[in-house]
Design a protein around this motif. Structure first.
Motif, PDB file in Angstrom:
ATOM      1  N   SER A  65      11.811  -0.745 -10.538  1.00  0.00           N
ATOM      2  CA  SER A  65      10.689  -1.487 -11.114  1.00  0.00           C
ATOM      3  C   SER A  65       9.483  -0.552 -11.212  1.00  0.00           C
ATOM      4  CB  SER A  65      10.345  -2.713 -10.262  1.00  0.00           C
ATOM      5  OG  SER A  65      10.089  -2.330  -8.918  1.00  0.00           O
ATOM      6  N   GLY A  66       8.561  -0.887 -12.103  1.00  0.00           N
ATOM      7  CA  GLY A  66       7.446   0.019 -12.301  1.00  0.00           C
ATOM      8  C   GLY A  66       6.222  -0.632 -12.910  1.00  0.00           C
ATOM      9  N   LEU A  67       5.189   0.176 -13.039  1.00  0.00           N
ATOM     10  CA  LEU A  67       3.919  -0.237 -13.622  1.00  0.00           C
ATOM     11  C   LEU A  67       3.724   0.550 -14.908  1.00  0.00           C
ATOM     12  CD1 LEU A  67       1.575  -2.156 -12.674  1.00  0.00           C
ATOM     13  CD2 LEU A  67       0.382  -0.081 -11.923  1.00  0.00           C
TER      14      LEU A  67
ATOM     15  N   THR B 118      -2.757   1.576  -0.799  1.00  0.00           N
ATOM     16  CA  THR B 118      -2.849   0.131  -1.012  1.00  0.00           C
ATOM     17  C   THR B 118      -1.651  -0.619  -0.446  1.00  0.00           C
ATOM     18  OG1 THR B 118      -4.106   0.545  -3.044  1.00  0.00           O
ATOM     19  CG2 THR B 118      -3.234  -1.671  -2.736  1.00  0.00           C
ATOM     20  N   VAL B 119      -0.454  -0.057  -0.596  1.00  0.00           N
ATOM     21  CA  VAL B 119       0.754  -0.782  -0.186  1.00  0.00           C
ATOM     22  C   VAL B 119       1.336  -0.286   1.134  1.00  0.00           C
ATOM     23  CG1 VAL B 119       1.327  -1.342  -2.563  1.00  0.00           C
ATOM     24  CG2 VAL B 119       2.295   0.723  -1.532  1.00  0.00           C
ATOM     25  N   GLY B 120       0.791   0.801   1.688  1.00  0.00           N
ATOM     26  CA  GLY B 120       1.243   1.272   2.990  1.00  0.00           C
ATOM     27  C   GLY B 120       2.553   2.026   2.974  1.00  0.00           C
ATOM     28  N   LEU B 121       2.849   2.737   1.874  1.00  0.00           N
ATOM     29  CA  LEU B 121       4.060   3.541   1.780  1.00  0.00           C
ATOM     30  C   LEU B 121       3.700   5.011   1.607  1.00  0.00           C
ATOM     31  CD1 LEU B 121       6.233   1.316  -0.605  1.00  0.00           C
ATOM     32  CD2 LEU B 121       6.570   1.643   1.851  1.00  0.00           C
ATOM     33  N   ASP B 122       4.685   5.881   1.857  1.00  0.00           N
ATOM     34  CA  ASP B 122       4.469   7.313   1.668  1.00  0.00           C
ATOM     35  C   ASP B 122       4.391   7.629   0.176  1.00  0.00           C
ATOM     36  OD1 ASP B 122       5.777  10.294   1.434  1.00  0.00           O
ATOM     37  OD2 ASP B 122       4.656  10.043   3.304  1.00  0.00           O
ATOM     38  N   SER B 123       3.640   8.654  -0.182  1.00  0.00           N
ATOM     39  CA  SER B 123       3.450   9.002  -1.589  1.00  0.00           C
ATOM     40  C   SER B 123       4.754   9.417  -2.266  1.00  0.00           C
ATOM     41  CB  SER B 123       2.421  10.131  -1.721  1.00  0.00           C
ATOM     42  OG  SER B 123       2.851  11.284  -1.017  1.00  0.00           O
TER      43      SER B 123
ATOM     44  N   VAL C 271       5.503  -0.830  -6.076  1.00  0.00           N
ATOM     45  CA  VAL C 271       4.673  -1.177  -7.224  1.00  0.00           C
ATOM     46  C   VAL C 271       4.347  -2.665  -7.220  1.00  0.00           C
ATOM     47  CG1 VAL C 271       4.671  -1.380  -9.731  1.00  0.00           C
ATOM     48  CG2 VAL C 271       5.450   0.732  -8.662  1.00  0.00           C
ATOM     49  N   ALA C 272       5.321  -3.488  -6.859  1.00  0.00           N
ATOM     50  CA  ALA C 272       5.094  -4.938  -6.819  1.00  0.00           C
ATOM     51  C   ALA C 272       4.002  -5.298  -5.822  1.00  0.00           C
ATOM     52  CB  ALA C 272       6.392  -5.662  -6.470  1.00  0.00           C
ATOM     53  N   GLY C 273       3.751  -4.420  -4.864  1.00  0.00           N
ATOM     54  CA  GLY C 273       2.749  -4.688  -3.842  1.00  0.00           C
ATOM     55  C   GLY C 273       1.319  -4.679  -4.337  1.00  0.00           C
ATOM     56  N   VAL C 274       1.083  -4.150  -5.552  1.00  0.00           N
ATOM     57  CA  VAL C 274      -0.282  -4.151  -6.105  1.00  0.00           C
ATOM     58  C   VAL C 274      -0.448  -5.242  -7.156  1.00  0.00           C
ATOM     59  CG1 VAL C 274      -0.665  -1.711  -5.626  1.00  0.00           C
ATOM     60  CG2 VAL C 274       0.300  -2.395  -7.838  1.00  0.00           C
TER      61      VAL C 274
ATOM     62  N   ASP D 149      -0.485  -9.431  -7.893  1.00  0.00           N
ATOM     63  CA  ASP D 149      -0.648 -10.742  -7.259  1.00  0.00           C
ATOM     64  C   ASP D 149      -0.811 -11.805  -8.341  1.00  0.00           C
ATOM     65  OD1 ASP D 149      -1.045 -12.825  -5.510  1.00  0.00           O
ATOM     66  OD2 ASP D 149      -3.117 -12.288  -5.029  1.00  0.00           O
ATOM     67  N   GLU D 150       0.236 -12.600  -8.552  1.00  0.00           N
ATOM     68  CA  GLU D 150       0.214 -13.698  -9.520  1.00  0.00           C
ATOM     69  C   GLU D 150      -0.252 -13.246 -10.901  1.00  0.00           C
ATOM     70  OE1 GLU D 150      -2.056 -16.873  -7.877  1.00  0.00           O
ATOM     71  OE2 GLU D 150      -0.571 -17.327  -6.306  1.00  0.00           O
ATOM     72  N   GLY D 151       0.387 -12.198 -11.402  1.00  0.00           N
ATOM     73  CA  GLY D 151       0.099 -11.739 -12.755  1.00  0.00           C
ATOM     74  C   GLY D 151      -1.155 -10.903 -12.912  1.00  0.00           C
ATOM     75  N   GLU D 152      -1.748 -10.492 -11.797  1.00  0.00           N
ATOM     76  CA  GLU D 152      -2.952  -9.677 -11.855  1.00  0.00           C
ATOM     77  C   GLU D 152      -2.789  -8.453 -10.961  1.00  0.00           C
ATOM     78  OE1 GLU D 152      -6.528 -11.773 -10.996  1.00  0.00           O
ATOM     79  OE2 GLU D 152      -6.011 -13.515 -12.206  1.00  0.00           O
ATOM     80  N   LEU D 153      -3.497  -7.366 -11.328  1.00  0.00           N
ATOM     81  CA  LEU D 153      -3.566  -6.215 -10.439  1.00  0.00           C
ATOM     82  C   LEU D 153      -4.507  -6.547  -9.290  1.00  0.00           C
ATOM     83  CD1 LEU D 153      -3.864  -2.884 -12.481  1.00  0.00           C
ATOM     84  CD2 LEU D 153      -1.951  -3.668 -11.092  1.00  0.00           C
ATOM     85  N   ARG D 154      -4.073  -6.266  -8.076  1.00  0.00           N
ATOM     86  CA  ARG D 154      -4.927  -6.540  -6.916  1.00  0.00           C
ATOM     87  C   ARG D 154      -6.251  -5.802  -7.069  1.00  0.00           C
ATOM     88  NH1 ARG D 154      -1.367  -5.244  -1.749  1.00  0.00           N
ATOM     89  NH2 ARG D 154      -3.473  -5.187  -0.862  1.00  0.00           N
ATOM     90  N   ILE D 155      -7.343  -6.502  -6.824  1.00  0.00           N
ATOM     91  CA  ILE D 155      -8.670  -5.951  -7.059  1.00  0.00           C
ATOM     92  C   ILE D 155      -8.929  -4.721  -6.195  1.00  0.00           C
ATOM     93  CG2 ILE D 155      -9.734  -7.531  -5.408  1.00  0.00           C
ATOM     94  CD1 ILE D 155     -11.294  -6.073  -8.640  1.00  0.00           C
ATOM     95  N   GLU D 156      -8.408  -4.719  -4.943  1.00  0.00           N
ATOM     96  CA  GLU D 156      -8.649  -3.556  -4.084  1.00  0.00           C
ATOM     97  C   GLU D 156      -7.966  -2.309  -4.628  1.00  0.00           C
ATOM     98  OE1 GLU D 156      -5.694  -6.139  -1.643  1.00  0.00           O
ATOM     99  OE2 GLU D 156      -7.191  -6.417  -3.226  1.00  0.00           O
ATOM    100  N   TYR D 157      -6.864  -2.499  -5.335  1.00  0.00           N
ATOM    101  CA  TYR D 157      -6.188  -1.360  -5.967  1.00  0.00           C
ATOM    102  C   TYR D 157      -7.004  -0.864  -7.158  1.00  0.00           C
ATOM    103  CZ  TYR D 157      -2.659   1.188  -8.680  1.00  0.00           C
ATOM    104  OH  TYR D 157      -1.973   2.140  -9.410  1.00  0.00           O
TER     105      TYR D 157
END
Length: 220
Positions: free
Chosen positions: A95-97, A129-134, A161-164, A166-174
């Protein structure tokens, strides 16, 4: 200066191409004023194919640019003793952005710089943002289609990628991390450096980057 050997002495030179079907594309909402003005639209790819090709290895000190590294291609010998070039590759369903970049009146080399810079601008804040390694993420760029795809670098995806989203929107903090990390460079570099745009597993070895291109303004 003596340097302790590390894995960073060898860097793979890799490229990636992508393919997706329209039914797996979901357009995402974002705040245009928060992101670089060269972004036209952003989409979530729930499923797509990435094809990765490792062309060789660049060997040198971790801080050395490509022009100061030795490039070694993978070779193998057949039963006749003849050497053949080997290109390592794999096909990945994940999956991707998808980031659509606005068309700009730039020549082809600058178009590559623009798209590569957009890719790194969005890649840099992903792990934080999602807490994973680069290394869990990779990039695919198609200049002809004005597309940049950031994706989970594991079969099937690991939810990075799904971690950024939220309900069809990019998380604002990202979103709020993209511009500061790319533009407000702590070292105020001319184009790109480890403080703003460099990422650990860039297949292009962090070449062809310019943070000033995010606003379609060439570096002076």
């Amino acid at each position: 200066t003596p340097t302790t050997p590390t894995e960073a002495i060898t860097k793979p030179i890799a490229v990636s191409i992508h393919h997706y079907e329209p039914e797996n594309v979901q357009e995402l909402k974002f705040i245009p004023e928060v992101l670089p003005n060269c972004v036209e639209s952003i989409h979530y790819l729930s499923k797509f194919e990435a094809f990765q090709f490792t062309l060789g290895l660049a060997i040198g000190f971790p801080s050395a640019p490509l022009r100061f590294r030795a490039t070694i291609l993978s070779r193998d010998k057949d039963i006749t003793g003849r050497e053949n070039l080997v290109i390592l590759s794999r096909r990945l369903e994940t999956s991707g952005l998808l980031i659509k970049v606005k068309e700009a009146e730039m020549e082809f080399p600058e178009q590559v710089v623009l798209h590569h810079t957009v890719s790194h601008a969005f890649l840099r804040p992903l792990p934080i943002t999602v807490g994973l390694d680069s290394t869990e993420f990779f990039e695919s760029i198609d200049v002809d289609s004005h597309e940049v795809v950031l994706y989970d670098n594991s079969p099937g995806g690991i939810g990075g990628v799904a971690g950024v989203i939220d309900e069809g929107e990019l998380r604002i903090e990202y979103q709020e991390r993209v511009i500061p990390m790319a533009i407000d460079c702590a070292l105020q570099c001319r184009s790109a450096c480890k403080a703003c745009l460099f990422i650990e597993n860039c297949g292009r070895l962090n070449r062809q980057l310019n943070r000033r291109y995010l606003g379609f303004a060439e570096a002076p």
